[in-house]
Design an enzyme around this catalytic site. Structure first.
Site, short mmCIF file in Angstrom:
data_model
loop_
_atom_site.label_atom_id
_atom_site.label_comp_id
_atom_site.label_asym_id
_atom_site.label_seq_id
_atom_site.Cartn_x
_atom_site.Cartn_y
_atom_site.Cartn_z
N ILE A 181 0.83 -1.20 0.00
CA ILE A 181 0.00 0.00 0.00
C ILE A 181 0.87 1.25 0.00
O ILE A 181 0.59 2.22 -0.72
CB ILE A 181 -0.97 -0.01 1.20
N GLU A 222 3.65 -5.07 10.28
CA GLU A 222 3.52 -6.49 9.97
C GLU A 222 2.03 -6.74 9.78
O GLU A 222 1.22 -6.34 10.61
CB GLU A 222 4.07 -7.34 11.10
N SER A 223 1.65 -7.41 8.68
CA SER A 223 0.22 -7.43 8.35
C SER A 223 -0.37 -8.79 8.02
O SER A 223 -1.59 -8.88 7.82
CB SER A 223 -0.04 -6.49 7.16
N THR A 239 -6.74 -0.71 9.97
CA THR A 239 -7.45 -1.77 9.25
C THR A 239 -8.84 -1.97 9.84
O THR A 239 -9.07 -1.71 11.04
CB THR A 239 -6.67 -3.09 9.35
N ASP A 240 -9.77 -2.45 9.01
CA ASP A 240 -11.10 -2.78 9.52
C ASP A 240 -11.08 -3.98 10.45
O ASP A 240 -12.06 -4.23 11.18
CB ASP A 240 -12.08 -3.01 8.36
N GLU A 241 -9.98 -4.72 10.45
CA GLU A 241 -9.91 -5.91 11.30
C GLU A 241 -9.93 -5.59 12.79
O GLU A 241 -10.18 -6.47 13.61
CB GLU A 241 -8.68 -6.75 10.95
N TYR A 253 -2.51 -10.09 14.99
CA TYR A 253 -2.33 -8.97 14.06
C TYR A 253 -3.31 -7.85 14.34
O TYR A 253 -2.93 -6.69 14.55
CB TYR A 253 -2.48 -9.43 12.61
N LYS A 257 -2.76 -3.91 15.80
CA LYS A 257 -3.20 -2.70 15.10
C LYS A 257 -4.19 -1.90 15.96
O LYS A 257 -4.15 -0.66 16.00
CB LYS A 257 -3.83 -3.05 13.76
N LEU A 265 -4.32 -13.34 -0.49
CA LEU A 265 -5.20 -14.17 -1.30
C LEU A 265 -5.10 -13.92 -2.81
O LEU A 265 -4.90 -14.86 -3.59
CB LEU A 265 -6.66 -13.97 -0.85
N ASN A 301 -14.48 -15.40 -0.26
CA ASN A 301 -13.13 -15.73 -0.75
C ASN A 301 -13.17 -16.69 -1.94
O ASN A 301 -12.39 -16.55 -2.89
CB ASN A 301 -12.31 -16.34 0.38
N ASP A 304 -9.40 -24.61 8.23
CA ASP A 304 -9.68 -23.19 8.41
C ASP A 304 -8.66 -22.53 9.34
O ASP A 304 -8.09 -23.17 10.23
CB ASP A 304 -11.09 -23.01 8.98
N GLY A 320 -9.44 -18.74 14.57
CA GLY A 320 -10.06 -17.45 14.84
C GLY A 320 -10.46 -16.70 13.59
O GLY A 320 -10.51 -15.46 13.59
#
Length: 334
Positions: free
Chosen positions: A12, A84-85, A125-127, A153, A157, A193, A252, A275, A278
């Site tokens: 980014i 770190e992402s 981030t939206d996370e 992660y 953030k 991804l 996804n 999976d 979390g």
């Protein structure tokens, strides 16, 4: 104005620099990057000839180095992309995420206070909001959604965001924060991804998809995200958080199938794997605040953006090869 852009050799950050170095010839941009595994000097080396750009190799967690840099350069604005992402890596080894994403942010803000920068912007981030249920399409993340993290992660953030707001309230540091949805576009390190799927499809390799692939992400083209960041940095209200979303929710598995279809590859390449621990179910951002207050608009619809992105990776296979071979690690020479 003189800008410090941290993490500017990453995905980014490098796209942001390509945008602003050309758009603002009267501003000066210093790119700082530690060139860890996901930092790629090849992403920004073509900017080295620009009169308003300079690259500096260094680590945001090195307090003495950062202090000296701020003293010498006298920055007006700091935009912190450095992080770190990769969620998978944070699950395997949380420590580096806490160090870079939290302590690195503190080091930058301490220097920003000491040398009186006019604006410190934190790219988040939206996370940090956690996730939303798959069956409630009416629910979206807003700036007032409580922080509720799932991974090391996102926790790192969120911690940085809280620290940024604490520095605003306690010390009066002029801050803004942006929280974006999943980015896609050129120069993304092929662990995420979309570039991973493209790379594996081009090589006719099996493509791993977590669980059943039904987890939903909101996708935003990196250019639209960076236009939003630029608006926030220059026009956003100090002490405020702004969400930047793509309004392009996709499971996804749909993303993988879109890529396979454009590359004329069969879906037999898809392989479902255990999976992620979390694993968040769904992300969806409400960007109304940025749209109404700053006039921010998306220019890419998802189909057009994905088509261009896939073509970019098809046309830059040498860039991919340098990463696969590790040659990109030697792209920067002092």
């Amino acid at each position: 104005m003189k800008f410090l852009i941290t993490g500017g050799a990453g995905f980014i950050g490098s796209n942001y620099l390509h945008y602003v170095v050309e758009k603002y010839p009267n501003d000066y941009f210093v790119c700082l990057d530690a060139l860890t595994y996901a930092g790629n000097y090849n992403n920004i080396k073509m900017l080295e000839g620009a009169s308003n750009f300079k690259f500096v190799h260094g680590d945001i967690t090195n307090r003495d180095f950062i202090d000296t840099l701020f003293q010498e350069e006298e920055f007006d604005v700091v935009v912190n992309f450095a992080a770190e992402s990769h969620v998978d890596n944070s699950i395997k080894n949380p420590s580096i995420f806490l160090t870079t994403n939290i302590i690195g942010t503190q080091v930058l803000m301490d220097a920003s206070l000491k040398y009186q920068v006019k604006r410190y912007h934190q790219v988040s981030t939206d996370e940090v909001y956690g996730d939303l249920p798959l069956d409630r399409k009416d629910l979206l993340f807003t700036e007032s959604t409580p922080i509720h993290t799932s991974s090391p992660y996102s926790t790192s953030k969120a911690s940085a965001d809280l620290l940024v707001m604490a520095y605003y309230r306690t010390y009066g540091l002029p801050v803004t924060i942006s929280r974006c949805s999943n980015n896609y576009g050129p120069y993304q390190f092929p662990e995420k991804l979309i570039p991973l799927t493209i790379m594996k499809a081009l090589n006719n390799e099996k493509i791993p998809v977590y669980g059943t692939g039904e987890n939903v992400r909101d996708w935003i083209h990196v250019h639209d995200h960076n236009v939003g960041v630029d608006l926030i940095v220059r026009e956003g209200k100090i002490g405020e958080v702004y969400n930047l979303g793509g309004h392009a929710e996709r499971p996804n598995i749909e993303i993988v199938k879109v890529i396979l279809s454009q590359l004329d590859k069969g879906e037999e390449l898809i392989t479902f794997v255990e999976d992620r621990k979390g694993h968040d179910l769904r992300y969806a951002i409400d960007s109304t605040k940025a749209e109404q207050e700053l006039g921010w608009k998306r220019t890419y619809d998802f189909d057009t953006g994905m088509k261009e992105t896939i073509e970019w990776y098809q046309n830059h296979q040498e860039w991919i090869h340098d990463i696969q071979s590790g040659a990109y690690k030697n792209s920067y020479k002092k």
